[in-house]
Design a protein around this motif. Structure first.
Motif, PDB file in Angstrom:
ATOM      1  N   ARG A  20       9.815  -1.067  -6.530  1.00 33.18           N
ATOM      2  CA  ARG A  20      11.030  -1.665  -6.003  1.00 33.18           C
ATOM      3  C   ARG A  20      11.558  -0.795  -4.869  1.00 33.18           C
ATOM      4  O   ARG A  20      11.673   0.423  -5.013  1.00 33.18           O
ATOM      5  N   LEU A  21      11.842  -1.415  -3.739  1.00 34.54           N
ATOM      6  CA  LEU A  21      12.434  -0.693  -2.617  1.00 34.54           C
ATOM      7  C   LEU A  21      13.950  -0.731  -2.734  1.00 34.54           C
ATOM      8  O   LEU A  21      14.527  -1.763  -3.056  1.00 34.54           O
ATOM      9  N   LEU A  22      14.577   0.381  -2.486  1.00 37.79           N
ATOM     10  CA  LEU A  22      16.031   0.444  -2.455  1.00 37.79           C
ATOM     11  C   LEU A  22      16.501  -0.011  -1.072  1.00 37.79           C
ATOM     12  O   LEU A  22      15.723  -0.035  -0.121  1.00 37.79           O
ATOM     13  N   PRO A  23      17.778  -0.376  -0.923  1.00 39.34           N
ATOM     14  CA  PRO A  23      18.261  -0.853   0.388  1.00 39.34           C
ATOM     15  C   PRO A  23      18.186   0.238   1.462  1.00 39.34           C
ATOM     16  O   PRO A  23      18.577   1.378   1.228  1.00 39.34           O
ATOM     17  N   HIS A  24      17.658  -0.142   2.616  1.00 38.68           N
ATOM     18  CA  HIS A  24      17.523   0.747   3.774  1.00 38.68           C
ATOM     19  C   HIS A  24      18.004   0.001   5.014  1.00 38.68           C
ATOM     20  O   HIS A  24      17.877  -1.218   5.075  1.00 38.68           O
ATOM     21  N   THR A  28      12.921   5.163   0.301  1.00 43.41           N
ATOM     22  CA  THR A  28      12.824   5.477  -1.119  1.00 43.41           C
ATOM     23  C   THR A  28      12.340   4.244  -1.857  1.00 43.41           C
ATOM     24  O   THR A  28      12.880   3.153  -1.682  1.00 43.41           O
ATOM     25  N   LYS A  29      11.305   4.436  -2.655  1.00 41.46           N
ATOM     26  CA  LYS A  29      10.803   3.342  -3.489  1.00 41.46           C
ATOM     27  C   LYS A  29      10.823   3.808  -4.937  1.00 41.46           C
ATOM     28  O   LYS A  29      10.683   4.997  -5.224  1.00 41.46           O
ATOM     29  N   GLN A  30      11.018   2.867  -5.815  1.00 42.97           N
ATOM     30  CA  GLN A  30      11.091   3.190  -7.231  1.00 42.97           C
ATOM     31  C   GLN A  30       9.886   2.597  -7.943  1.00 42.97           C
ATOM     32  O   GLN A  30       9.558   1.433  -7.777  1.00 42.97           O
ATOM     33  N   GLU A  31       9.230   3.445  -8.729  1.00 42.08           N
ATOM     34  CA  GLU A  31       8.115   3.021  -9.575  1.00 42.08           C
ATOM     35  C   GLU A  31       8.455   3.441 -10.992  1.00 42.08           C
ATOM     36  O   GLU A  31       8.405   4.627 -11.320  1.00 42.08           O
ATOM     37  N   GLY A  32       8.829   2.481 -11.810  1.00 40.33           N
ATOM     38  CA  GLY A  32       9.276   2.806 -13.162  1.00 40.33           C
ATOM     39  C   GLY A  32      10.551   3.618 -13.102  1.00 40.33           C
ATOM     40  O   GLY A  32      11.509   3.225 -12.451  1.00 40.33           O
ATOM     41  N   ARG A  33      10.523   4.764 -13.736  1.00 39.08           N
ATOM     42  CA  ARG A  33      11.709   5.629 -13.740  1.00 39.08           C
ATOM     43  C   ARG A  33      11.708   6.632 -12.589  1.00 39.08           C
ATOM     44  O   ARG A  33      12.687   7.320 -12.363  1.00 39.08           O
ATOM     45  N   LEU A  34      10.601   6.735 -11.880  1.00 32.06           N
ATOM     46  CA  LEU A  34      10.501   7.710 -10.785  1.00 32.06           C
ATOM     47  C   LEU A  34      10.820   7.077  -9.437  1.00 32.06           C
ATOM     48  O   LEU A  34      10.509   5.917  -9.193  1.00 32.06           O
ATOM     49  N   LYS A  35      11.423   7.873  -8.581  1.00 37.71           N
ATOM     50  CA  LYS A  35      11.687   7.450  -7.202  1.00 37.71           C
ATOM     51  C   LYS A  35      10.886   8.353  -6.284  1.00 37.71           C
ATOM     52  O   LYS A  35      10.823   9.564  -6.478  1.00 37.71           O
ATOM     53  N   TYR A  36      10.278   7.740  -5.278  1.00 38.75           N
ATOM     54  CA  TYR A  36       9.468   8.471  -4.304  1.00 38.75           C
ATOM     55  C   TYR A  36      10.080   8.294  -2.923  1.00 38.75           C
ATOM     56  O   TYR A  36      10.505   7.205  -2.548  1.00 38.75           O
ATOM     57  N   MET A  37      10.104   9.399  -2.181  1.00 40.24           N
ATOM     58  CA  MET A  37      10.655   9.380  -0.826  1.00 40.24           C
ATOM     59  C   MET A  37       9.577   9.733   0.183  1.00 40.24           C
ATOM     60  O   MET A  37       8.688  10.539  -0.090  1.00 40.24           O
TER      61      MET A  37
END
Length: 118
Positions: free
Chosen positions: A2-6, A70-79
């Motif tokens: 899931r992508l967060l708003p950018h 920032t994208k979210q995969e499960g509970r982790l967020k990656y930047m």
């Protein structure tokens, strides 16, 4: 995933990018991302000397300014850096900031980093 708003590329503002990069902690995060490419938020915060909630605030400021994606995969967020978008909007800006930040006179963010760099 899931992508967060950018902000869209055309909506990235120079003043917001510079404001985000003017903070030493956010600048250090940006340098780490420039080296690593992509990092999860937990790893990016290692040895920054700030609380988890403060690190989250810095991540949000960088994302909202358009510096990172920032994208979210499960509970982790990656930047990762939005290098292509920043270069399209402000050619050479990110490289100039990173080059200036890596000069020897730059102060480390925490005492732990000072020991590691010595």
């Amino acid at each position: 995933m899931r992508l967060l708003p950018h902000p869209a590329t055309e909506d990235i503002e120079l003043t917001e990018v510079l404001r985000a990069l003017s903070d030493p902690v956010r600048l250090e995060i940006t340098i780490r991302l420039a080296i690593a490419g992509e990092m999860n938020c937990t790893t990016a915060a290692d040895h920054l000397g700030v609380h988890k909630s403060t690190a989250s605030h810095h991540y949000r400021a960088l994302r909202e300014a358009g510096v990172v994606e920032t994208k979210q995969e499960g509970r982790l967020k990656y930047m990762s850096l939005r290098r292509a978008d920043l270069d399209a909007r402000f050619p050479g800006l990110l490289d100039a900031v990173l080059h200036a930040a890596n000069r020897p006179s730059r102060r480390p963010v925490s005492a732990h980093q000072a020991d590691a760099r010595a």
